[in-house]
Design a protein around this motif. Structure first.
Motif, PDB file in Angstrom:
ATOM      1  N   VAL A   1     -73.397-121.954   0.879  1.00  0.00           N
ATOM      2  CA  VAL A   1     -72.373-122.758   0.224  1.00  0.00           C
ATOM      3  C   VAL A   1     -71.346-121.804  -0.367  1.00  0.00           C
ATOM      4  N   GLU A   2     -70.073-122.111  -0.207  1.00  0.00           N
ATOM      5  CA  GLU A   2     -68.985-121.278  -0.708  1.00  0.00           C
ATOM      6  C   GLU A   2     -69.175-121.005  -2.208  1.00  0.00           C
ATOM      7  N   PRO A   3     -69.287-119.724  -2.616  1.00  0.00           N
ATOM      8  CA  PRO A   3     -69.636-119.420  -4.003  1.00  0.00           C
ATOM      9  C   PRO A   3     -68.474-119.487  -4.985  1.00  0.00           C
ATOM     10  N   GLY A   4     -67.229-119.355  -4.499  1.00  0.00           N
ATOM     11  CA  GLY A   4     -66.102-119.209  -5.418  1.00  0.00           C
ATOM     12  C   GLY A   4     -65.258-120.438  -5.616  1.00  0.00           C
ATOM     13  N   LEU A   5     -65.672-121.584  -5.080  1.00  0.00           N
ATOM     14  CA  LEU A   5     -64.855-122.788  -5.142  1.00  0.00           C
ATOM     15  C   LEU A   5     -65.512-123.868  -5.982  1.00  0.00           C
ATOM     16  N   GLY A   6     -64.680-124.672  -6.632  1.00  0.00           N
ATOM     17  CA  GLY A   6     -65.163-125.843  -7.340  1.00  0.00           C
ATOM     18  C   GLY A   6     -65.371-126.992  -6.378  1.00  0.00           C
ATOM     19  N   LEU A   7     -65.718-128.149  -6.931  1.00  0.00           N
ATOM     20  CA  LEU A   7     -66.079-129.309  -6.120  1.00  0.00           C
ATOM     21  C   LEU A   7     -65.016-129.672  -5.092  1.00  0.00           C
ATOM     22  N   ALA A   8     -63.782-129.878  -5.534  1.00  0.00           N
ATOM     23  CA  ALA A   8     -62.749-130.385  -4.634  1.00  0.00           C
ATOM     24  C   ALA A   8     -62.481-129.418  -3.490  1.00  0.00           C
ATOM     25  N   ASP A   9     -62.233-128.158  -3.819  1.00  0.00           N
ATOM     26  CA  ASP A   9     -61.902-127.194  -2.766  1.00  0.00           C
ATOM     27  C   ASP A   9     -63.079-126.953  -1.837  1.00  0.00           C
ATOM     28  N   ARG A  10     -64.285-126.980  -2.381  1.00  0.00           N
ATOM     29  CA  ARG A  10     -65.455-126.739  -1.526  1.00  0.00           C
ATOM     30  C   ARG A  10     -65.650-127.896  -0.550  1.00  0.00           C
TER      31      ARG A  10
ATOM     32  N   GLY B   1     -68.554-141.500  -8.615  1.00  0.00           N
ATOM     33  CA  GLY B   1     -69.769-142.241  -8.915  1.00  0.00           C
ATOM     34  C   GLY B   1     -70.541-141.718 -10.102  1.00  0.00           C
ATOM     35  N   CYS B   2     -70.156-140.543 -10.619  1.00  0.00           N
ATOM     36  CA  CYS B   2     -70.859-139.935 -11.755  1.00  0.00           C
ATOM     37  C   CYS B   2     -70.120-140.155 -13.072  1.00  0.00           C
ATOM     38  N   GLU B   3     -69.064-140.958 -13.078  1.00  0.00           N
ATOM     39  CA  GLU B   3     -68.204-141.037 -14.256  1.00  0.00           C
ATOM     40  C   GLU B   3     -68.921-141.542 -15.498  1.00  0.00           C
ATOM     41  N   PHE B   4     -70.018-142.292 -15.344  1.00  0.00           N
ATOM     42  CA  PHE B   4     -70.746-142.788 -16.510  1.00  0.00           C
ATOM     43  C   PHE B   4     -72.116-142.134 -16.654  1.00  0.00           C
ATOM     44  N   TRP B   5     -72.291-140.973 -16.039  1.00  0.00           N
ATOM     45  CA  TRP B   5     -73.567-140.266 -16.164  1.00  0.00           C
ATOM     46  C   TRP B   5     -73.816-139.942 -17.634  1.00  0.00           C
ATOM     47  N   PRO B   6     -75.062-140.047 -18.112  1.00  0.00           N
ATOM     48  CA  PRO B   6     -75.322-139.956 -19.554  1.00  0.00           C
ATOM     49  C   PRO B   6     -75.311-138.547 -20.134  1.00  0.00           C
ATOM     50  N   ALA B   7     -74.925-137.540 -19.386  1.00  0.00           N
ATOM     51  CA  ALA B   7     -74.886-136.180 -19.907  1.00  0.00           C
ATOM     52  C   ALA B   7     -73.765-135.404 -19.225  1.00  0.00           C
ATOM     53  N   LYS B   8     -73.250-134.412 -19.928  1.00  0.00           N
ATOM     54  CA  LYS B   8     -72.238-133.547 -19.339  1.00  0.00           C
ATOM     55  C   LYS B   8     -72.878-132.676 -18.262  1.00  0.00           C
ATOM     56  N   PRO B   9     -72.132-132.325 -17.218  1.00  0.00           N
ATOM     57  CA  PRO B   9     -72.711-131.489 -16.163  1.00  0.00           C
ATOM     58  C   PRO B   9     -72.972-130.066 -16.640  1.00  0.00           C
ATOM     59  N   LYS B  10     -73.876-129.402 -15.925  1.00  0.00           N
ATOM     60  CA  LYS B  10     -74.117-127.965 -16.106  1.00  0.00           C
ATOM     61  C   LYS B  10     -73.608-127.304 -14.832  1.00  0.00           C
ATOM     62  N   PRO B  11     -72.321-127.035 -14.744  1.00  0.00           N
ATOM     63  CA  PRO B  11     -71.701-126.671 -13.460  1.00  0.00           C
ATOM     64  C   PRO B  11     -72.417-125.529 -12.743  1.00  0.00           C
ATOM     65  N   ALA B  12     -72.655-125.745 -11.461  1.00  0.00           N
ATOM     66  CA  ALA B  12     -73.306-124.730 -10.635  1.00  0.00           C
ATOM     67  C   ALA B  12     -72.285-123.838  -9.927  1.00  0.00           C
ATOM     68  N   TYR B  13     -71.015-124.248  -9.924  1.00  0.00           N
ATOM     69  CA  TYR B  13     -69.958-123.500  -9.255  1.00  0.00           C
ATOM     70  C   TYR B  13     -68.662-123.692 -10.015  1.00  0.00           C
ATOM     71  N   PRO B  14     -67.711-122.747  -9.873  1.00  0.00           N
ATOM     72  CA  PRO B  14     -67.780-121.531  -9.073  1.00  0.00           C
ATOM     73  C   PRO B  14     -68.645-120.455  -9.726  1.00  0.00           C
ATOM     74  N   LEU B  15     -69.086-119.491  -8.912  1.00  0.00           N
ATOM     75  CA  LEU B  15     -69.922-118.400  -9.380  1.00  0.00           C
ATOM     76  C   LEU B  15     -69.067-117.170  -9.671  1.00  0.00           C
ATOM     77  N   PRO B  16     -69.620-116.189 -10.379  1.00  0.00           N
ATOM     78  CA  PRO B  16     -68.871-114.951 -10.635  1.00  0.00           C
ATOM     79  C   PRO B  16     -68.514-114.235  -9.331  1.00  0.00           C
ATOM     80  N   ASP B  17     -67.516-113.380  -9.395  1.00  0.00           N
ATOM     81  CA  ASP B  17     -67.131-112.600  -8.218  1.00  0.00           C
ATOM     82  C   ASP B  17     -68.233-111.625  -7.807  1.00  0.00           C
ATOM     83  N   ARG B  18     -69.057-111.219  -8.759  1.00  0.00           N
ATOM     84  CA  ARG B  18     -70.134-110.284  -8.436  1.00  0.00           C
ATOM     85  C   ARG B  18     -71.306-110.505  -9.386  1.00  0.00           C
ATOM     86  N   ILE B  19     -72.507-110.545  -8.842  1.00  0.00           N
ATOM     87  CA  ILE B  19     -73.728-110.624  -9.631  1.00  0.00           C
ATOM     88  C   ILE B  19     -74.416-109.272  -9.520  1.00  0.00           C
ATOM     89  N   GLU B  20     -74.541-108.583 -10.620  1.00  0.00           N
ATOM     90  CA  GLU B  20     -75.060-107.217 -10.611  1.00  0.00           C
ATOM     91  C   GLU B  20     -76.568-107.188 -10.798  1.00  0.00           C
TER      92      GLU B  20
END
Length: 519
Positions: A260-269, A427-446
């Protein structure tokens, strides 16, 4: 909704024997470092002993019941984890797992993820063990398939609709790329049903991929492994990368197939994903055009228009599809998209389009059901896919949804219903909790041990370049595979890929830059 890799289509591998591996480098300081010790609050979870036993009681579908009892060596257990890691003394969840013991002297466990989100891991372990029955991977590693939190036999599991409601499509999960018109009442009702049937709002708030990643580290310790060996495909590359970000010192080896593309948010991905679907549709049309009976015509440049002309009438008049059922416009488009995941499904797609032009929808209905069953026989994949995405992804306003839908129609015109934009919702607009975004990721994971990313040049869902970028993020190597499908290692059908992956897992040798395979 993301599209799963739990497909019934596996391409036949034709091999290029280019298996060149780099010399094994000495261990880095990171590799010598022991895993980080858990906090005192989590010590009891990390120190638990798994009680393995027969797997029959873990089945959630008839297919699983048959599969889990097909091998005498299969062992199953449940892992206890906090439902909320910020409240380790509160409610707990149970993660179901299946172990296929190594055929020889075991080097440790290899955790698997089949994709999704929402793909069941227990059945994936059984199927992968069968596909790689002669591989050094199954000889030297215990395969561990776990159902991520909310999925399959894990508890609590996501359950939003009855089987009858799933079949009728009364409440859909995809409110954006759809020809329907939806209101706040529709999305609110679906979320309320999910909370009611899945253990409450707290359970829905604790289903993010970042929660699953923490479960994976508890599982690693409970299995007795100092470091993690992991193989994930499609969405599994997301949780593998998130694990590497959260626990870099705890990684021994990691294979990520169909990144999965690591550097893009939902829309662009998702735009990138739909552009890939259009590319595969065009490839299918060009292949079809070689035959005189092609329902998409002899000119591939006109195939999208012919397809639109064929399926848009279903908006007003769905066609019979057997067993008293009918094929709608959304049913047809979703079936085609699902079939595009593997080249060998192309003939089924074109046969289904020809049948629709003749006034029937049996073939596309069957294709759609093979890809994503709507009668409950596929477990809770569709529901878990929806729920996990709600906690992983950014939310869109109605105005953003309209703009997003218009952009999708531009990059993938074959999915354009011709009705314009408007009426779609997140479809998630009334989800009972804020998201814990999985993306985008850092440019480098050391600080991560060398990883191996497998990327197919003609992947319709996760573009080849996404694999290259993910390898760069992790500082690992990418194995290019020429072909037209989504993911390859778990099928066992490419000896070239199998050999490189097995060598990497057993010796930590990664392929050199000129290594390449073909399907």
């Amino acid at each position: 909704m993301s599209f799963s890799t739990r497909r019934s289509w596996m391409a036949v591998g034709v091999l290029l024997p280019l298996i060149t591996l780099s010399a094994c480098s000495p261990p880095t300081e990171q590799q010598k470092t022991q895993p980080a010790r858990p906090s005192a609050e989590l010590a009891s979870f990390y120190g638990q002993k798994l009680a393995f036993g027969p797997c029959g009681d873990y089945a959630t579908t008839p297919a699983d019941a048959k599969l889990f009892t097909s091998g005498k060596t299969f062992e199953c257990a449940r892992l206890r984890v906090p439902l909320d890691y910020d409240d380790p003394d509160g409610k707990t969840a149970q993660i179901a797992l299946l172990r296929v013991p190594a055929r020889g002297a075991s080097m440790g466990s290899l955790l698997l993820n089949s994709g999704g989100p929402g793909g069941a891991g227990m059945q994936f372990a059984v199927l992968t063990a069968g596909a790689l029955a002669r591989s050094p991977i199954t000889e030297r590693f215990d395969l561990i398939g776990f159902d991520p939190r909310g999925v399959g036999a894990s508890e609590p599991a996501v359950d939003c609709l009855t089987d009858g409601e799933l079949r009728s499509g009364e409440l859909p999960y995809e409110f954006i790329v759809s020809a329907g018109t939806y209101t706040e009442a529709d999305t609110r009702r679906l979320v309320e049903r999910c909370a009611e049937r899945s253990g409450g709002e707290q359970a829905l708030a604790a289903i993010a991929s970042r929660d699953t990643v923490r479960d994976m580290d508890v599982l690693r310790a409970a299995l007795g492994d100092k470091q993690l060996n992991f193989f994930g495909q499609s969405y599994g590359t997301r949780i593998g990368t998130l694990y590497a970000e959260a626990f870099p010192r705890n990684v021994r080896a990691m294979i990520l197939d169909g990144a999965v593309e690591p550097g893009l948010g939902l829309a662009d991905r998702r735009l990138s994903q739909y552009a890939g679907f259009q590319r595969s549709f065009d490839q299918m049309a060009a292949d079809c055009a070689k035959r005189p009976d092609c329902p998409l015509g002899a000119d591939p440049s006109q195939a999208t228009k012919i397809f639109q002309d064929s399926v848009r009438p279903l908006l007003k008049r769905p066609v019979p599809a057997g067993d008293g059922r009918r094929l709608s416009y959304d049913d047809a488009v979703n079936a085609v998209i699902g079939g595009l995941y593997a080249r060998e499904a192309w003939p089924a797609i074109t046969a289904g389009i020809a049948e629709v032009r003749a006034g029937r929808g049996d073939k596309l209905r069957q294709l759609g059901e093979a890809v994503s069953p709507s009668d409950g026989s596929g477990g809770n994949f569709v529901e878990a896919n929806y729920a996990i995405a709600c906690m992983d992804e950014e939310r869109l306003t109605p105005r953003q949804v309209d703009e997003f839908e218009g952009r999708i129609h531009k990059v993938a015109p074959f999915v354009d219903s011709g009705r314009g934009v408007g009426g779609a919702r997140d479809g998630c607009e009334f989800w009972p909790a804020k998201p814990k975004p999985a993306y985008p990721l850092p440019d480098r994971i050391e600080g991560v041990a060398p990883t191996l990313t497998i990327s197919i040049t003609g992947d319709p869902s996760t573009p080849y370049d996404a694999g290259v970028k993910l390898a760069e993020v992790l500082g690992g190597k990418v194995l290019a595979v020429d072909g037209e499908q989504h993911t390859i290692l778990s099928s066992g059908k490419s000896a070239c890929v199998n050999d490189i992956a097995a060598t990497y897992l057993t010796t930590l040798q990664t392929p050199t830059g000129d290594s390449r395979c073909a399907l």
